[in-house]
Motif scaffolding. Structure first.
Motif, PDB file in Angstrom:
ATOM      1  N   LEU A 132       0.826  -1.200   0.000  1.00 59.24           N
ATOM      2  CA  LEU A 132       0.000   0.000   0.000  1.00 59.24           C
ATOM      3  C   LEU A 132       0.864   1.255   0.000  1.00 59.24           C
ATOM      4  O   LEU A 132       1.748   1.412   0.841  1.00 59.24           O
ATOM      5  N   ILE A 133       0.595   2.147  -0.962  1.00 50.48           N
ATOM      6  CA  ILE A 133       1.251   3.455  -1.030  1.00 50.48           C
ATOM      7  C   ILE A 133       0.148   4.496  -0.879  1.00 50.48           C
ATOM      8  O   ILE A 133      -0.476   4.914  -1.857  1.00 50.48           O
ATOM      9  N   PRO A 134      -0.137   4.927   0.363  1.00 49.64           N
ATOM     10  CA  PRO A 134      -1.298   5.791   0.577  1.00 49.64           C
ATOM     11  C   PRO A 134      -1.103   7.256   0.236  1.00 49.64           C
ATOM     12  O   PRO A 134      -2.072   7.960  -0.051  1.00 49.64           O
ATOM     13  N   LYS A 135       0.160   7.723   0.279  1.00 48.93           N
ATOM     14  CA  LYS A 135       0.400   9.145   0.032  1.00 48.93           C
ATOM     15  C   LYS A 135       1.737   9.332  -0.684  1.00 48.93           C
ATOM     16  O   LYS A 135       2.648   8.513  -0.573  1.00 48.93           O
ATOM     17  N   ALA A 136       1.849  10.432  -1.412  1.00 48.19           N
ATOM     18  CA  ALA A 136       3.088  10.820  -2.071  1.00 48.19           C
ATOM     19  C   ALA A 136       3.382  12.275  -1.678  1.00 48.19           C
ATOM     20  O   ALA A 136       2.468  13.015  -1.319  1.00 48.19           O
ATOM     21  N   SER A 167      -0.199  -7.712  -4.715  1.00 47.49           N
ATOM     22  CA  SER A 167      -0.874  -6.587  -5.364  1.00 47.49           C
ATOM     23  C   SER A 167      -0.309  -5.288  -4.818  1.00 47.49           C
ATOM     24  O   SER A 167       0.150  -5.220  -3.674  1.00 47.49           O
ATOM     25  N   ILE A 168      -0.316  -4.262  -5.663  1.00 48.45           N
ATOM     26  CA  ILE A 168       0.142  -2.924  -5.274  1.00 48.45           C
ATOM     27  C   ILE A 168      -1.021  -1.962  -5.444  1.00 48.45           C
ATOM     28  O   ILE A 168      -1.636  -1.890  -6.513  1.00 48.45           O
ATOM     29  N   HIS A 169      -1.303  -1.219  -4.383  1.00 44.99           N
ATOM     30  CA  HIS A 169      -2.379  -0.235  -4.383  1.00 44.99           C
ATOM     31  C   HIS A 169      -1.747   1.122  -4.081  1.00 44.99           C
ATOM     32  O   HIS A 169      -1.216   1.333  -2.985  1.00 44.99           O
ATOM     33  N   GLN A 201      -3.984   5.205  -8.691  1.00 39.06           N
ATOM     34  CA  GLN A 201      -4.951   6.257  -8.341  1.00 39.06           C
ATOM     35  C   GLN A 201      -5.944   5.802  -7.277  1.00 39.06           C
ATOM     36  O   GLN A 201      -7.131   6.086  -7.345  1.00 39.06           O
ATOM     37  N   ARG A 202      -5.431   5.085  -6.295  1.00 39.47           N
ATOM     38  CA  ARG A 202      -6.257   4.641  -5.178  1.00 39.47           C
ATOM     39  C   ARG A 202      -5.867   5.422  -3.926  1.00 39.47           C
ATOM     40  O   ARG A 202      -4.824   5.172  -3.326  1.00 39.47           O
ATOM     41  N   PHE A 216     -10.762   2.441   0.305  1.00 37.70           N
ATOM     42  CA  PHE A 216     -10.300   3.585  -0.471  1.00 37.70           C
ATOM     43  C   PHE A 216     -11.403   4.639  -0.600  1.00 37.70           C
ATOM     44  O   PHE A 216     -12.584   4.357  -0.354  1.00 37.70           O
ATOM     45  N   ASN A 217     -11.003   5.840  -0.989  1.00 40.55           N
ATOM     46  CA  ASN A 217     -11.940   6.959  -1.040  1.00 40.55           C
ATOM     47  C   ASN A 217     -13.097   6.729  -2.011  1.00 40.55           C
ATOM     48  O   ASN A 217     -14.185   7.282  -1.825  1.00 40.55           O
TER      49      ASN A 217
END
Length: 378
Positions: A132-136, A167-169, A201-202, A216-217
């Motif tokens: 999970l990559i929630p923010k950049a 999986s990558i989100h 784009q999650r 997710f949003n």
């Protein structure tokens, strides 16, 4: 280290002091090796004192406050005066900024996290592995994708490849977006070859640790048996309290000299590495501004330029050195192979990044690079 460069550029009457709260430096690229049990922390780290050039003073302490008006750095028990200041505090990780993330998620973005994840992987016998990559932004943009490729190989070697689903989100639109669409397509192709699912784009709303799901949003969800997260990054509170950051949340610097841009009277302050935001002149899309990726190679290059800039100002001569926006990164693909991508991020109309086909020679280059960074200077 660049402190040694300053020492070589100046006479002995000038004192150079390095302050860090930890006694050892580690190469960030080695944390995936710790995660996989291929290296220990000791094998990817070195004493900071050993890395510093003779004559450079090292203080193991935590800086409590930066005084810009009186030019001081408070260490709690003592306060140091400075004529020039280089801020290289990196990025802090804040998993708590995503509701529910901190408790169930593993990470390899810290040494301690990689060590804990190693134990979790040893116990893992199959199921859904969600990265999970929630923010950049986050440091080392290829790292989550490299981790996925290496985990795929590790599961295959253990004979559980058919039982483990990766999986990558990510909140990103594409992998390594600043490097350009070609690099992103290449990484997506590598993932697809290994049946690693990719969900761009999650934006993460929350993590439900009880139900083992990410929400997710947009209302979609991802189930997991093992959750590996890239914790949200932020500038350390120390520099935010000193009002050195801008609306980006990071320290804006002159792209060529690394001198901080605010407050306007902080003319003897430089910032380097992950704590900075460096605006890029080019764009892929007219309405989307770009910033320099956060990576160790840029921190090293920044430090070199800041050293030259400070030495030139002290000696009263022009400085012929400026940051050129060039850097590189390695992406391990497994089977003792890696790809090295060389980027020129100040190019117009947009950054340019070139790569070669992964091979063992580029992997050896990466190993040599890590060895160089850990080579003692004294």
């Amino acid at each position: 280290m660049e402190e040694g460069l300053v020492a070589r550029l100046l006479t002995a009457e000038h004192e150079i002091v390095v302050i860090d709260e930890t006694p050892r430096f580690h190469v960030g690229a080695g944390k995936t090796w710790i995660m996989l049990g291929e290296r220990t922390y000791e094998q990817v780290s070195q004493s900071r004192l050993a890395l510093l050039a003779p004559g450079v003073r090292f203080i193991e302490a935590k800086v409590q406050n930066i005084g810009l008006s009186d030019r001081t750095a408070s260490l709690g028990s003592e306060s140091l005066k400075w004529n020039f200041l280089v801020i290289a505090l990196g990025a802090d990780l804040n998993p708590a900024s995503v509701p529910g993330l901190a408790e169930p998620a593993h990470t390899f973005y810290t040494v301690e996290g990689a060590q804990r994840l190693k134990l979790a992987l040893e116990r893992f016998s199959g199921g859904e592995v969600a990265i999970l990559i929630p923010k950049a932004p986050f440091k080392c943009p290829p790292a989550p994708y490299e981790a996925a490729l290496l985990l795929h190989q590790a599961f295959e070697r253990r004979g559980i490849g058919g039982k483990a689903r990766l999986s990558i989100h990510t909140v990103e639109g594409t992998p390594m977006a600043t490097a350009g669409p070609e690099m992103g397509q290449y990484i997506r192709g590598e993932l697809a070859q290994r049946a690693i699912a990719f969900f761009p784009q999650r934006a993460t709303a929350r993590v439900d640790g009880t139900a083992n799901r990410v929400v997710f949003n947009d209302g979609s969800e991802a189930q997991y048996d093992l959750l590996i997260a890239i914790p949200p990054h932020e500038a350390p509170k120390l520099v935010r309290d000193a009002q050195l950051t801008n609306q980006s949340g990071w320290i804006p610097v002159d792209p060529l000299t690394l001198q901080v841009k605010q407050p306007t009277d902080a003319t003897e302050v430089y910032a380097v590495g992950d704590v900075t935001v460096v605006s890029l002149p080019g764009r892929y899309k007219p309405d989307i501004a770009l910033s320099l990726p956060k990576a160790g190679v840029f921190a090293e290059a920044h430090g070199r330029i800041a050293a030259h800039q400070i030495a030139a100002r002290i000696s009263g001569r022009p400085c012929g050195e400026a940051f050129d926006g060039k850097g590189y990164c390695y992406l391990e693909t497994g089977a003792k192979r890696a790809v090295k991508a060389d980027g020129s991020f100040f190019d117009l109309p947009h950054p340019v990044m070139q790569k070669r086909t992964p091979d063992e020679a580029q992997m050896r280059d990466k190993l040599d690079w890590v060895e160089r960074l850990l080579r003692p200077a004294r």
